[in-house]
Write a protein that holds these residues in place. Structure first.
Motif, PDB file in Angstrom:
ATOM      1  N   ARG A 349       0.829  -1.199   0.000  1.00  0.00           N
ATOM      2  CA  ARG A 349       0.000   0.000   0.000  1.00  0.00           C
ATOM      3  C   ARG A 349       0.866   1.253   0.000  1.00  0.00           C
ATOM      4  O   ARG A 349       2.003   1.242   0.455  1.00  0.00           O
ATOM      5  CB  ARG A 349      -0.898   0.002   1.243  1.00  0.00           C
ATOM      6  CG  ARG A 349      -1.824  -1.192   1.329  1.00  0.00           C
ATOM      7  CD  ARG A 349      -2.794  -0.967   2.462  1.00  0.00           C
ATOM      8  NE  ARG A 349      -3.574  -2.164   2.728  1.00  0.00           N
ATOM      9  CZ  ARG A 349      -3.216  -3.089   3.613  1.00  0.00           C
ATOM     10  NH1 ARG A 349      -2.121  -2.946   4.317  1.00  0.00           N
ATOM     11  NH2 ARG A 349      -3.965  -4.152   3.802  1.00  0.00           N
ATOM     12  N   SER A 350       0.291   2.335  -0.457  1.00  0.00           N
ATOM     13  CA  SER A 350       0.978   3.630  -0.419  1.00  0.00           C
ATOM     14  C   SER A 350       0.916   4.163   1.015  1.00  0.00           C
ATOM     15  O   SER A 350       0.155   3.660   1.834  1.00  0.00           O
ATOM     16  CB  SER A 350       0.275   4.606  -1.356  1.00  0.00           C
ATOM     17  OG  SER A 350      -1.013   4.863  -0.861  1.00  0.00           O
ATOM     18  N   GLU A 351       1.729   5.202   1.308  1.00  0.00           N
ATOM     19  CA  GLU A 351       1.741   5.843   2.634  1.00  0.00           C
ATOM     20  C   GLU A 351       0.323   6.229   3.051  1.00  0.00           C
ATOM     21  O   GLU A 351      -0.107   5.970   4.168  1.00  0.00           O
ATOM     22  CB  GLU A 351       2.620   7.099   2.592  1.00  0.00           C
ATOM     23  CG  GLU A 351       4.112   6.811   2.634  1.00  0.00           C
ATOM     24  CD  GLU A 351       4.525   6.122   3.942  1.00  0.00           C
ATOM     25  OE1 GLU A 351       4.130   6.627   5.004  1.00  0.00           O
ATOM     26  OE2 GLU A 351       5.214   5.079   3.874  1.00  0.00           O
ATOM     27  N   GLU A 352      -0.358   6.837   2.096  1.00  0.00           N
ATOM     28  CA  GLU A 352      -1.712   7.334   2.360  1.00  0.00           C
ATOM     29  C   GLU A 352      -2.663   6.200   2.759  1.00  0.00           C
ATOM     30  O   GLU A 352      -3.387   6.300   3.736  1.00  0.00           O
ATOM     31  CB  GLU A 352      -2.260   7.963   1.073  1.00  0.00           C
ATOM     32  CG  GLU A 352      -2.779   9.368   1.197  1.00  0.00           C
ATOM     33  CD  GLU A 352      -2.980   9.938  -0.182  1.00  0.00           C
ATOM     34  OE1 GLU A 352      -4.082   9.740  -0.725  1.00  0.00           O
ATOM     35  OE2 GLU A 352      -2.023  10.540  -0.725  1.00  0.00           O
TER      36      GLU A 352
END
Ligand SMILES: C[S@@+](CC[C@H](N)C(=O)[O-])C[C@H]1O[C@@H](n2cnc3c(N)ncnc32)[C@H](O)[C@@H]1O
Length: 371
Positions: A349-352
């Protein structure tokens, strides 16, 4: 139980002819099916065979191999030109087919006279080819040379042994250069790698993904001690091969566990493919490519997923044919990866997204605390 003429209620369509019978089994001969064959079975299986015609014809003209004697091994087949990977080297229809039941269950004296009646119904070139096979009597010729085949899916009553005298001239190798498959009743042998002029053409009679000792034990059932190049290699080479096979088993187990939620990496797929290649397991490599393709799909690595899915489909098509479920699934993964069940299920997953997941988790925990 004794050999007797067929009763009047056993009817078969021309040009089939019924020979002698014993218990529920009869000899059914058809001189026009394939190159001429005899089926030792129940009448229901005659109908199934009829539904297969027309059959793929045997390709006996100018084959890319010749027959030679080999010291200690009898005869064998040798390439007389370079054979390319994926080439169908030979294709044959069976000369004799016998249901598992009579082959296994009949008393040996009844069985041999039943088999003798069966071969008298063959066209003489086929009878000669059948009788030229290695083995002291008809039972042994079938037992040591025939291939297992199911003529009605995996239905137990459809389990038969198919004698393909020309195919039976091939010796066993634990790292063979041909794969074989039976479609309807036609047997095909396909090159799994490039074969040089003069190389012996070989198939595997057993599961090759086993250490030397276990392979030798399986081949004892075939009545011989294997002298293929791997089995007769130096102690160090045999040890290295056995270790690679263990490494493959361990890695596959680790991968299966990791797919269920553990530490899965794309490197595992790459390592598995490398081990199969180093071990010369071309006949099975489709399975390694499949695993590599699935892992890349799970992580959403599109190019690599497509590349390995294509390699997997090409390799498995040689073994199973284009229509096989596993082949179709890999072709679909190669064409539309985003539609595959495995697509991005393990994508980092991305940071967000991570932030979002964390917040949801905290929210759930605070609800729990309040309760
Ligand atoms: C299906 S036949 C193969 C053709 C056989 N060479 C012939 O002369 O008819 C199987 C027999 O060939 C021999 N054979 C096949 N593969 C072998 C191997 N890897 N090592 C030693 N003998 C082998 C064994 O005698 C075995 O029972």
């Amino acid at each position: 139980s004794e050999l007797k003429p067929a009763s009047d209620d056993i009817q078969v369509p021309a040009p089939w002819k019924v020979g002698k019978c014993i218990k529920e089994y009869c000899n059914f001969a058809n001189p026009t099916m394939g190159d001429g064959l005899v089926l030792i079975s129940t009448p229901a299986n005659v109908d199934i065979l009829n539904s297969f015609s027309p059959l793929i014809k045997s390709n006996s003209q100018s084959p890319p191999f010749e027959v030679r004697e080999i010291p200690g091994k009898g005869i064998g087949l040798f390439a007389n030109r370079t054979i390319q990977r994926g080439e169908i080297v030979m294709q044959y229809t069976p000369t004799l087919i016998v249901q598992f039941g009579p082959h296994i269950d009949l008393p040996s004296s009844d069985r041999e006279s039943f088999y003798q009646d069966a071969v008298t119904h063959l066209p003489s070139p086929r009878r000669d080819a059948f009788m030229a096979q290695f083995g002291k009597d008809i039972f042994t010729k079938i037992d040591r040379n025939a291939f297992r085949m199911f003529i009605n899916g995996q239905n137990p009553y459809s389990g038969h042994l198919g004698a393909f005298p020309e195919v039976a001239r091939m010796n066993h190798d634990c790292r063979p250069n041909l794969n074989s498959r039976i479609e309807n009743i036609t047997h095909s042998s396909i090159a799994v790698r490039t074969i040089a002029v003069g190389e012996e053409l070989t198939i595997s009679y057993i599961d090759g993904l086993l250490p030397r000792q276990a392979r030798q034990e399986r081949l004892q059932d075939w009545g011989f001690e294997c002298t293929c190049s791997l089995c007769s290699a130096s102690a160090e080479e045999v040890e290295a091969s056995d270790k690679r096979i263990q490494d493959i088993k361990d890695l596959e187990e680790e991968m299966d566990k990791a797919v269920g939620g553990g530490d899965l990496t794309t490197e595992m797929g790459e390592r598995l493919v490398k081990l199969y290649r180093e071990e010369g397991l071309e006949t099975y490599i489709g399975h390694a490519y499949t695993k590599a393709a699935l892992i890349y799909a799970m992580f959403g690595v599109e190019e690599k997923a497509k590349e390995y899915a294509t390699l997997a489909a090409d390799a498995m098509a040689m073994e199973l044919g284009e229509e096989a479920g596993d082949v179709v699934a890999m072709r679909q993964l190669a064409e539309r990866p985003e539609e595959h069940w495995a697509w991005e299920i393990r994508k980092p997953r991305s940071e967000e997204e991570n932030e979002q997941v964390k917040k949801e988790q905290e929210a759930r925990e605070s609800v729990k605390d309040e309760l």
